[in-house]
Design an enzyme around this catalytic site. Structure first.
Site, PDB file in Angstrom:
ATOM      1  N   LYS A 137     -26.528  -7.604  -5.639  1.00 57.14           N
ATOM      2  CA  LYS A 137     -27.432  -7.379  -6.780  1.00 57.14           C
ATOM      3  C   LYS A 137     -28.425  -8.551  -6.827  1.00 57.14           C
ATOM      4  O   LYS A 137     -28.070  -9.670  -7.185  1.00 57.14           O
ATOM      5  CB  LYS A 137     -26.585  -7.299  -8.056  1.00 57.14           C
ATOM      6  CG  LYS A 137     -27.262  -7.720  -9.366  1.00 57.14           C
ATOM      7  CD  LYS A 137     -28.312  -6.758  -9.855  1.00 57.14           C
ATOM      8  CE  LYS A 137     -28.963  -7.292 -11.129  1.00 57.14           C
ATOM      9  NZ  LYS A 137     -30.261  -7.950 -10.860  1.00 57.14           N
ATOM     10  N   GLY A 154     -26.891 -18.597 -10.683  1.00 54.28           N
ATOM     11  CA  GLY A 154     -27.796 -18.286 -11.785  1.00 54.28           C
ATOM     12  C   GLY A 154     -27.541 -19.199 -12.961  1.00 54.28           C
ATOM     13  O   GLY A 154     -27.151 -20.354 -12.789  1.00 54.28           O
ATOM     14  N   SER A 155     -27.741 -18.662 -14.145  1.00 59.64           N
ATOM     15  CA  SER A 155     -27.668 -19.505 -15.341  1.00 59.64           C
ATOM     16  C   SER A 155     -26.229 -19.718 -15.800  1.00 59.64           C
ATOM     17  O   SER A 155     -25.328 -18.932 -15.519  1.00 59.64           O
ATOM     18  CB  SER A 155     -28.480 -18.863 -16.455  1.00 59.64           C
ATOM     19  OG  SER A 155     -27.900 -17.624 -16.791  1.00 59.64           O
ATOM     20  N   VAL A 209     -24.836 -16.638 -18.007  1.00 62.62           N
ATOM     21  CA  VAL A 209     -24.338 -15.472 -17.266  1.00 62.62           C
ATOM     22  C   VAL A 209     -23.112 -15.882 -16.445  1.00 62.62           C
ATOM     23  O   VAL A 209     -22.134 -15.134 -16.345  1.00 62.62           O
ATOM     24  CB  VAL A 209     -25.441 -14.844 -16.385  1.00 62.62           C
ATOM     25  CG1 VAL A 209     -24.898 -13.676 -15.580  1.00 62.62           C
ATOM     26  CG2 VAL A 209     -26.621 -14.392 -17.241  1.00 62.62           C
ATOM     27  N   GLY A 210     -23.127 -17.088 -15.911  1.00 63.73           N
ATOM     28  CA  GLY A 210     -21.991 -17.593 -15.132  1.00 63.73           C
ATOM     29  C   GLY A 210     -20.685 -17.553 -15.920  1.00 63.73           C
ATOM     30  O   GLY A 210     -19.630 -17.202 -15.388  1.00 63.73           O
ATOM     31  N   GLU A 234     -31.572 -27.978 -19.300  1.00 67.95           N
ATOM     32  CA  GLU A 234     -32.329 -27.658 -18.098  1.00 67.95           C
ATOM     33  C   GLU A 234     -33.628 -26.950 -18.492  1.00 67.95           C
ATOM     34  O   GLU A 234     -33.598 -25.917 -19.143  1.00 67.95           O
ATOM     35  CB  GLU A 234     -31.480 -26.727 -17.231  1.00 67.95           C
ATOM     36  CG  GLU A 234     -32.123 -26.387 -15.925  1.00 67.95           C
ATOM     37  CD  GLU A 234     -31.233 -25.492 -15.071  1.00 67.95           C
ATOM     38  OE1 GLU A 234     -30.716 -24.491 -15.597  1.00 67.95           O
ATOM     39  OE2 GLU A 234     -31.076 -25.790 -13.882  1.00 67.95           O
TER      40      GLU A 234
HETATM   41  P1  NAP Z   1     -29.681 -15.542 -14.552  1.00 70.15           P
HETATM   42  O1  NAP Z   1     -30.416 -14.965 -15.680  1.00 70.15           O
HETATM   43  O2  NAP Z   1     -28.314 -16.061 -14.793  1.00 70.15           O
HETATM   44  O3  NAP Z   1     -29.641 -14.414 -13.443  1.00 70.15           O
HETATM   45  C1  NAP Z   1     -28.934 -14.590 -12.232  1.00 70.15           C
HETATM   46  C2  NAP Z   1     -28.500 -13.222 -11.731  1.00 70.15           C
HETATM   47  O4  NAP Z   1     -27.541 -12.668 -12.634  1.00 70.15           O
HETATM   48  C3  NAP Z   1     -29.645 -12.207 -11.652  1.00 70.15           C
HETATM   49  O5  NAP Z   1     -29.433 -11.380 -10.534  1.00 70.15           O
HETATM   50  C4  NAP Z   1     -29.470 -11.428 -12.935  1.00 70.15           C
HETATM   51  O6  NAP Z   1     -30.046 -10.146 -12.906  1.00 70.15           O
HETATM   52  C5  NAP Z   1     -27.949 -11.363 -13.028  1.00 70.15           C
HETATM   53  N1  NAP Z   1     -27.440 -11.060 -14.362  1.00 70.15           N
HETATM   54  C6  NAP Z   1     -28.067 -11.243 -15.559  1.00 70.15           C
HETATM   55  N2  NAP Z   1     -27.263 -10.832 -16.561  1.00 70.15           N
HETATM   56  C7  NAP Z   1     -26.109 -10.390 -15.997  1.00 70.15           C
HETATM   57  C8  NAP Z   1     -24.897  -9.850 -16.507  1.00 70.15           C
HETATM   58  N3  NAP Z   1     -24.704  -9.682 -17.820  1.00 70.15           N
HETATM   59  N4  NAP Z   1     -23.924  -9.519 -15.652  1.00 70.15           N
HETATM   60  C9  NAP Z   1     -24.085  -9.694 -14.318  1.00 70.15           C
HETATM   61  N5  NAP Z   1     -25.215 -10.182 -13.776  1.00 70.15           N
HETATM   62  C10 NAP Z   1     -26.213 -10.533 -14.598  1.00 70.15           C
HETATM   63  O7  NAP Z   1     -30.477 -16.700 -13.827  1.00 70.15           O
HETATM   64  P2  NAP Z   1     -31.980 -16.672 -13.321  1.00 70.15           P
HETATM   65  O8  NAP Z   1     -32.821 -16.609 -14.540  1.00 70.15           O
HETATM   66  O9  NAP Z   1     -32.196 -15.657 -12.276  1.00 70.15           O
HETATM   67  O10 NAP Z   1     -32.078 -18.081 -12.547  1.00 70.15           O
HETATM   68  C11 NAP Z   1     -32.298 -19.307 -13.192  1.00 70.15           C
HETATM   69  C12 NAP Z   1     -31.002 -20.083 -13.378  1.00 70.15           C
HETATM   70  O11 NAP Z   1     -30.233 -20.114 -12.176  1.00 70.15           O
HETATM   71  C13 NAP Z   1     -31.222 -21.532 -13.712  1.00 70.15           C
HETATM   72  O12 NAP Z   1     -30.359 -21.895 -14.766  1.00 70.15           O
HETATM   73  C14 NAP Z   1     -30.840 -22.300 -12.454  1.00 70.15           C
HETATM   74  O13 NAP Z   1     -30.362 -23.593 -12.622  1.00 70.15           O
HETATM   75  C15 NAP Z   1     -29.796 -21.447 -11.871  1.00 70.15           C
HETATM   76  N6  NAP Z   1     -29.730 -21.621 -10.429  1.00 70.15           N
HETATM   77  C16 NAP Z   1     -28.704 -22.335  -9.884  1.00 70.15           C
HETATM   78  C17 NAP Z   1     -28.626 -22.528  -8.509  1.00 70.15           C
HETATM   79  C18 NAP Z   1     -27.488 -23.280  -7.890  1.00 70.15           C
HETATM   80  O14 NAP Z   1     -27.258 -23.134  -6.698  1.00 70.15           O
HETATM   81  N7  NAP Z   1     -26.747 -24.082  -8.598  1.00 70.15           N
HETATM   82  C19 NAP Z   1     -29.594 -21.988  -7.687  1.00 70.15           C
HETATM   83  C20 NAP Z   1     -30.630 -21.279  -8.270  1.00 70.15           C
HETATM   84  C21 NAP Z   1     -30.679 -21.093  -9.643  1.00 70.15           C
HETATM   85  P3  NAP Z   1     -31.503  -9.883 -13.574  1.00 70.15           P
HETATM   86  O15 NAP Z   1     -32.467 -10.731 -12.875  1.00 70.15           O
HETATM   87  O16 NAP Z   1     -31.722  -8.432 -13.335  1.00 70.15           O
HETATM   88  O17 NAP Z   1     -31.362 -10.231 -15.021  1.00 70.15           O
END
Ligand code: NAP
Ligand code: MG
Length: 487
Positions: A179, A232-233, A236-237, A389
């Site tokens: 996904k 991701g965030s 959601v994590g 962040e």
């Molecule tokens: P996000 O909102 O958490 O989304 C990450 C993924 O999760 C996306 O594919 C998203 O789909 C999906 N998702 C959202 N809600 C969900 C749910 N309820 N159940 C299952 N999956 C769900 O994060 P983002 O906005 O894409 O990315 C930014 C964040 O990622 C930042 O906080 C950043 O620090 C973190 N990040 C961390 C790393 C690392 O390696 N540590 C690397 C990159 C980014 P949708 O897009 O369709 O909502």
């Protein structure tokens, strides 16, 4: 080269592309020009995800039964195809999420290397031989796949992060339901086309496009998805962890950071300032490992601050498709508003803007999400800018009395992803390495930037105590079988 052709088929299940037909469709516009359509994606439903899991289940026994070397041949082929299409993919990635083209090329090249690296894993040792207690039996361990794994990926590295999950997942014999993030789904579809072209058998990888709350959610709860790898965030994590552990699925989380660079009085300030600006501003600060805080020893605070401000002011904001772009737009309206709110909040809390601080909306910038490179000082340790962040081109400068104080400030956040120190003293560097709470630690280097052959992950709320990339990936994507053979 320009990107032509709008991708409309964004879901691939059991060897078939889902046709848009009567389905819900989402349009995706570019962050560099919000009137420019990048592509359309299909919004799948929970029952489509069930079909994808079924496809992955059906293929699992055959795929996991192949020799590692045979699985490797598909990864080598994918690497070759991706290398041939590097420019096209980089251009698409830049158009879709706004990363400067030079960085996009670097990212795609990294994905090529990741495929090759993990292809090699198909030929390396997977277990150990132990002396059996009876002296005659054979006692050894081997590794077997988890099964069907769900990969949930973010938008900030649309090529590298999916590949650093996909490549180890499939080389170790798992089948996958992937996904991608909403803001990276078109690039994901192009990557999936290349995987299909590499001859990967139907059912090994399914791409499921759609919203996180529907498609992602179904992956979390599906009883036949044995493992979830998520980047991701933080928010959601937590849901991933809660739902996966409730049904005893394995999970792996990579989340946010609030990464610090400490600059000590004996450092090469010119070099430190260049490195910090690069780590804070490249990719518009949207790397989980981006530097967001500089903690500087008092005697050099003024000098370092003026260097940082001078360098931030000299950055030219530009269209990310321009060859020499250093700083382009941020990814989306949501991110744009959230970064501007964080800047506003910083000001309200009494921090001082020394560079940037505003959105740019004149001329060609009017149709994109452009924010100036921004530097703050007088940032209080418990304030929003010091703790949260921002995920944008925003840097906070804080002052420390000495290294102990700097470490206390650096460690005084809930995240622990990456950190660095600038010093010419080996003794101070070692004290920093010992004292810092972060999974990725550098001396005289950028917090951002990882080596694909080394483990990557964070401490505290940045990760779930698991690591990705390098040989560490085998820990998540396999399980150990202990075997005793008595003659
Ligand atoms: P996000 O909102 O958490 O989304 C990450 C993924 O999760 C996306 O594919 C998203 O789909 C999906 N998702 C959202 N809600 C969900 C749910 N309820 N159940 C299952 N999956 C769900 O994060 P983002 O906005 O894409 O990315 C930014 C964040 O990622 C930042 O906080 C950043 O620090 C973190 N990040 C961390 C790393 C690392 O390696 N540590 C690397 C990159 C980014 P949708 O897009 O369709 O909502
Ligand atoms: Mg999101």
């Amino acid at each position: 080269m320009t990107v032509t052709g709008i991708i409309e088929r964004t879901s691939y299940i059991d060897g078939h592309w889902i046709e848009p037909g009567e389905r819900n469709i989402k349009e995706h516009y570019s962050p560099l020009d919000t009137e420019r359509l990048v592509g359309r994606s299909i919004q799948l439903t929970a029952s489509d995800v069930d079909a994808a899991v079924q496809g992955a289940r059906r293929e699992l026994p055959r795929w996991s039964g192949l020799a590692g070397m045979e699985r490797a041949s598909f990864l080598f082929k994918a690497a070759q195809l991706l290398e041939e299409r590097k420019e096209e993919l980089a251009q698409l990635l830049t158009l879709e999420m706004g990363k400067p083209i030079g960085e996009a090329r670097g990212e795609v090249q990294r994905a090529v290397l990741l495929f090759r690296y993990y292809a090699g894993e198909g030929m390396r040792g997977i277990g150990e031989v132990l002396p059996a207690s009876d002296g005659v039996s054979q006692l050894y361990t081997t590794r077997v796949p988890l099964g069907v794994v769900g990969l949930i990926t973010p938008w900030n590295f649309p090529a590298a992060i999916p590949v650093w999950k996909l490549a180890p997942a499939i080389i170790f014999g798992n089948t996958v339901v992937w996904k991608p993030a909403e803001h990276a789904v078109i690039t994901a579809a192009r990557l999936m086309q290349l995987l299909e072209e590499s001859g990967l058998p139907p059912g090994v990888v399914q791409l499921v496009s759609g919203s996180g709350s529907v498609v992602g959610q179904r992956l979390l709860e599906h009883p036949q998805v044995t493992g979830i790898s998520f980047t991701g965030s933080d928010m959601v994590g937590r849901e991933v962890a809660r739902q996966a552990s409730a049904r005893h699925a394995k999970y792996q989380l990579e989340m946010g950071g609030k990464n610090s660079t400490i600059v000590l009085a004996d450092a090469d300030l010119e070099r430190a300032a260049d490195t910090i600006i690069s780590a804070a501003m490249r990719s518009a600060g949207q790397k989980c490992t981006a530097t967001s805080r500089v903690i500087v020893e008092k005697p050099v605070r003024e000098r370092l601050t003026s260097l940082l401000v001078e360098k931030a002011d000299s950055i030219k904001l530009s269209n990310p498709q321009e060859e020499d772009c250093y700083l382009g737009p941020v990814v989306s309206k949501g991110q744009y508003e959230s970064i501007l709110e964080s800047i506003e909040r910083g000001l309200q809390e009494g921090a001082r803007v020394l560079a940037g601080g505003r959105a740019r909306t004149e001329g060609d910038f009017a149709r994109g999400y452009y924010i100036e490179p921004t530097v703050f000082d007088r940032v209080e340790p418990q304030s929003y800018l010091a703790q949260e962040e921002v995920f944008g081109p925003v840097l906070a400068i804080m002052e420390a009395g000495d290294l102990d104080h700097a470490l206390e400030l650096a460690n005084g956040v809930r995240y622990g992803l990456a950190a660095s120190v600038f010093t010419n003293s080996q003794k101070q560097a070692q004290r920093f390495i010992n004292g810092i709470e972060a999974g990725l630690v550098k001396v005289n280097g950028e917090t951002a930037g990882v080596e694909l052959q080394a483990p990557f992950g964070g401490m505290k709320l940045s990760s779930s105590y698991s690591r990705e990339q390098g040989r560490a990936a085998i820990e998540f994507f396999t399980q150990v079988k202990t075997v005793l053979v008595t003659p």
